[in-house]
Design a protein around this motif. Structure first.
Motif, short mmCIF file in Angstrom:
data_model
loop_
_atom_site.label_atom_id
_atom_site.label_comp_id
_atom_site.label_asym_id
_atom_site.label_seq_id
_atom_site.Cartn_x
_atom_site.Cartn_y
_atom_site.Cartn_z
N GLU A 60 0.84 -1.19 0.00
CA GLU A 60 0.00 0.00 0.00
C GLU A 60 0.88 1.26 0.00
N TRP A 61 1.92 1.23 0.84
CA TRP A 61 2.85 2.36 0.95
C TRP A 61 3.56 2.63 -0.38
N LEU A 62 3.90 1.53 -1.08
CA LEU A 62 4.59 1.66 -2.36
C LEU A 62 3.60 1.93 -3.51
N ASP A 63 2.32 1.91 -3.18
CA ASP A 63 1.26 2.14 -4.15
C ASP A 63 1.25 1.06 -5.25
N GLY A 69 -4.72 -12.31 -6.11
CA GLY A 69 -4.04 -12.67 -4.88
C GLY A 69 -4.82 -12.19 -3.67
N PRO A 70 -4.36 -12.52 -2.47
CA PRO A 70 -5.10 -12.16 -1.26
C PRO A 70 -5.13 -10.66 -1.04
N SER A 71 -6.25 -10.18 -0.51
CA SER A 71 -6.37 -8.74 -0.24
C SER A 71 -5.97 -8.40 1.18
N ALA A 250 10.30 0.53 9.27
CA ALA A 250 11.03 1.60 9.95
C ALA A 250 10.98 2.90 9.13
N MET A 251 11.08 2.75 7.82
CA MET A 251 11.02 3.93 6.95
C MET A 251 9.66 4.61 7.03
N ARG A 252 8.61 3.78 7.02
CA ARG A 252 7.24 4.32 7.12
C ARG A 252 7.07 5.06 8.43
#
Ligand SMILES: [Zn+2]
Length: 278
Positions: A60-63, A69-71, A250-252
């Motif tokens: 999600e963070w990487l868009d 596949g699984p949601s 950690a970056m997030r």
């Protein structure tokens, strides 16, 4: 075109994983393909719920949005888990056994060095009933050279007997099929025809191509591969989960933006596409 991203949730994802996901997603979009998310959750001892959740948060963070596949973690458990496919893997193991390609061997790595005429001793021994929990290895013939052409035209020739001599196909104790088997069968069953992975998985690609030949699954030989360089840290050391490198989590949490990683992946993908269509 069908591609996949296939993280193993045995640790928090890191920049190396992000690079692979971004390049795969970019290529899939550029060629109008279908992106499948597959979570390699076979290793029950190492998979943890927080790592599974981290996969979804990181995507999600990487868009990155997968087409199949699984949601989320619940759908992974109920519909997509590799544990639901154990019969498939087991069937494949039996097929290899019937063809005489596997042998029981509980030797350590150093004991594997015991050879006679270039062949590990366990390989030539007769075996009757094998105790439960004994690992099974693949008999890789001598001078087993595996050849393929990468998606961008680069020739690969890998001596499988040197890079991955007699890999374990059924694991010690738990009888679980090895990564090579699960990955190959999942790719075949999901109709994956383009595989983007790091250069560290070149031996695995060679092994899986060899396995696909043994069990006569020619579709896998039509798969196009690209093996990209691994993300390095500032000192040129390979990034890995075990090295305790900065995770995406950690970056997030530090409020960092994924944009620099996305730009790097985009620049790499653009150069690769130019080579592919040239
Ligand atoms: Zn042995």
């Amino acid at each position: 075109m069908r591609t996949r991203i296939a993280p193993t949730p045995s640790g928090y994802l890191h920049v190396g994983n992000a690079f692979n996901f971004l390049v795969t997603a970019e290529l899939t979009t550029a060629f109008g393909g279908t992106l499948v998310l597959r979570i390699d959750d076979l290793d029950q001892e190492r998979v943890r719920t927080e790592y599974v959740e981290d996969v979804f948060r990181s995507l999600e963070w990487l868009d990155i949005r997968a087409d199949e596949g699984p949601s989320g973690p619940e759908e992974l458990r109920s519909r997509w888990s590799q544990h639901l496919r154990m019969d498939r893997y087991e069937h494949f193991v039996q097929e290899l056994r019937r063809k005489g390609q596997l042998y029981p061997c509980a030797c350590s790595r150093s004991e594997m060095e015991r050879h006679e005429g270039g062949v590990h001793l366990c390989r030539t021994e007769e075996f009757g009933s094998v105790p439960l929990g004994t690992p099974w290895r693949l008999s890789v013939p001598e001078a087993c050279s595996i050849h393929w052409v990468e998606w961008d035209g680069v020739q690969q020739v890998i001596a499988l007997d040197t890079v991955l001599p007699d890999p374990v196909m059924v694991q010690r104790g738990n009888g679980r099929p090895a990564y090579q088997i699960a990955s190959l069968l999942d790719d075949l069953d999901m109709g994956i025809d383009h595989i983007i992975r790091g250069v560290d998985l070149i031996p695995s690609t060679a092994c899986q191509l060899h396995l696909a030949r043994l069990i006569e699954r020619p579709a896998f030989h039509g798969v196009r591969f690209h093996h990209h360089p691994l993300a390095m840290d500032a000192t040129g050391r390979k990034l890995s989960k075990s090295a305790g490198d900065a995770s995406l989590k950690a970056m997030r949490e530090a409020g960092r933006s994924p944009e620099p990683m996305k730009e790097r992946a985009k620049a790499y993908t653009d150069r690769l596409i130019a080579c592919i269509i040239a």
